[in-house]
Motif scaffolding. Structure first.
Motif, PDB file in Angstrom:
ATOM      1  N   ASP A 163      -6.415   6.803  -3.297  1.00  0.00           N
ATOM      2  CA  ASP A 163      -5.980   5.505  -2.792  1.00  0.00           C
ATOM      3  C   ASP A 163      -6.173   5.431  -1.277  1.00  0.00           C
ATOM      4  OD1 ASP A 163      -3.839   4.364  -5.206  1.00  0.00           O
ATOM      5  OD2 ASP A 163      -4.422   6.470  -5.182  1.00  0.00           O
ATOM      6  N   TYR A 188      -9.685   4.892  -0.477  1.00  0.00           N
ATOM      7  CA  TYR A 188     -10.055   3.516  -0.803  1.00  0.00           C
ATOM      8  C   TYR A 188      -9.807   2.610   0.398  1.00  0.00           C
ATOM      9  CZ  TYR A 188      -9.911  -1.062  -3.100  1.00  0.00           C
ATOM     10  OH  TYR A 188     -10.126  -2.379  -3.443  1.00  0.00           O
ATOM     11  N   SER A 202      -8.011  -3.730   1.759  1.00  0.00           N
ATOM     12  CA  SER A 202      -6.902  -3.577   0.811  1.00  0.00           C
ATOM     13  C   SER A 202      -6.651  -4.834  -0.013  1.00  0.00           C
ATOM     14  CB  SER A 202      -5.621  -3.219   1.583  1.00  0.00           C
ATOM     15  OG  SER A 202      -5.281  -4.261   2.498  1.00  0.00           O
ATOM     16  N   LEU A 217       0.837  -1.199   0.000  1.00  0.00           N
ATOM     17  CA  LEU A 217       0.000   0.000   0.000  1.00  0.00           C
ATOM     18  C   LEU A 217       0.871   1.249   0.000  1.00  0.00           C
ATOM     19  CD1 LEU A 217      -2.675  -1.015   2.681  1.00  0.00           C
ATOM     20  CD2 LEU A 217      -2.934  -1.035   0.197  1.00  0.00           C
ATOM     21  N   TYR A 241      -6.456  -4.075  -3.656  1.00  0.00           N
ATOM     22  CA  TYR A 241      -5.796  -2.832  -4.043  1.00  0.00           C
ATOM     23  C   TYR A 241      -4.676  -3.091  -5.050  1.00  0.00           C
ATOM     24  CZ  TYR A 241      -2.941   1.340  -3.995  1.00  0.00           C
ATOM     25  OH  TYR A 241      -2.220   2.446  -4.386  1.00  0.00           O
TER      26      TYR A 241
END
Length: 358
Positions: free
Chosen positions: A243, A246, A306, A193, A309
């Motif tokens: 992001d 998210y 995540s 991430l 992602y």
């Protein structure tokens, strides 16, 4: 992650025989040798002895002078109370040392704590070591200073990495040498991430100055909805705001407020890291309950959120990486440093202006 936790090893009484047996079998390969413990005891004894010499020496000197004067004047009976008082002082001091040593041995010294923590670890499929210098996390506290070590370290034995304990490092040298102590928890994520830091407001220093060892550029602060901003300052790389949103959905933000508002949180690479500016008391069941609760709420939600992602700048989900511009936050000037410069400039400018206009 852990669901049902057995706290009996931290709660129930411990038999001295069990502690002695544990010490005999673990002291040479436990990462915390008997020599290290003996050295600490010797240091304590030396400190106590020096204190007794400094504090008790003048008092005994007064006793000696009074006794000499009494004997020289022939007042032997008058000297008797002074002599008894001196003997009582020595007896009390000696008795206190003996009682302290006996209590230390009766309680197993640090080994009873080690026994309890190791029992808790065994009962919950964790490994435990009292001292470890193997540290490989990318978090912002783990690249500072030198003499890095982790004390009272608990790690998952299998599956996803869960790791927590007390981390310390030193900065400076000589009189400026300083030891920094932190409690930490690390949870492994599935996906890499962007670098994000949640600076908890509740543990900030005077005037709201962050307790974290690094400062970040203010143009990376991301404001979120609701009252989340009153609990945390969220930093995310520029152009990664979407992001961050998210990952940090309203339900995850609510879990962070409910379970981790007193801690700083960092997301970096494939790790969720939690920091406490105070060391964890890891003989206390409540401390384990809180940390494992964070792993099972905040950690589990972050994992779910995540799971899918992928950095669109790379454009390939199979590549578990973040583009270079999102891998690390940009550093910024410390608020404390800026304030200090402002104070110095003010004290310099006021006399100058006074002389200029006088």
């Amino acid at each position: 992650m852990l669901r049902s936790i057995d706290y009996s090893g931290l709660i129930y009484p411990v038999a001295p025989h069990d502690v002695s047996e544990f010490r005999a079998t673990r002291r040479d390969h436990f990462g915390y040798s008997q020599l290290r413990l003996t050295a600490k005891v010797v240091i304590v004894v030396i400190v106590v002895t020096i204190f007794a010499m400094v504090a008790g020496g003048p008092l005994l000197a007064v006793f000696g002078s009074a006794l000499r004067s009494a004997f020289m004047d022939g007042a032997v009976l008058a000297a008797l109370p002074i002599l008894l008082f001196a003997l009582a002082f020595v007896a009390i001091a000696g008795g206190a040392v003996v009682a302290g040593v006996r209590a230390w041995r009766r309680n197993g010294g640090p080994w009873q704590r080690f026994y309890r923590m190791n029992k808790f670890a065994d009962d919950n499929d964790l490994s435990f070591v009292p001292l470890d210098t193997t540290i490989s996390y990318p978090g912002l506290i783990f690249n500072e200073g030198g003499n890095r070590s982790i004390r009272n370290r608990f790690r998952s034995r299998a599956g996803r990495t869960l790791d927590y304990g007390n981390y310390s490092y030193t900065t400076g040298s000589g009189k400026n040498r300083q030891t920094h102590n932190w409690g930490f928890m690390a949870l492994e994520l599935d996906r890499a991430l962007p670098h994000m830091v949640l600076d908890a407001r509740s543990n900030n220093q005077l005037f709201g100055v962050s307790n974290l060892p690094k400062s970040f550029a203010r143009d990376q602060v991301l404001k979120l909805e609701g009252d989340f901003n009153s609990h945390f300052t969220l930093y995310s790389p520029r152009q990664y705001e979407r992001d961050a949103l998210y990952v940090f959905t309203p339900d995850l933000m609510a879990l962070l407020i409910d379970h981790a508002a007193v801690y700083d949180v960092e997301v970096v690479d494939t790790w969720l890291l939690v920091y406490s500016p105070k060391e964890f008391d890891l003989v206390d069941p409540a401390q384990h309950r809180r940390l494992l609760g964070i792993a099972d709420t905040v950690g589990a939600k972050t994992l779910r959120q995540s799971r899918n992602y992928a950095d669109e700048r790379i454009g390939d989900f199979s590549v578990n990486l973040v583009a270079p511009q999102g891998q690390r936050l940009k550093s910024g000037a410390s608020i404390a440093a800026v304030a200090m410069i402002g104070i110095v400039l003010t004290f310099w400018a006021v006399p100058f202006l006074f002389r200029l206009f006088s």
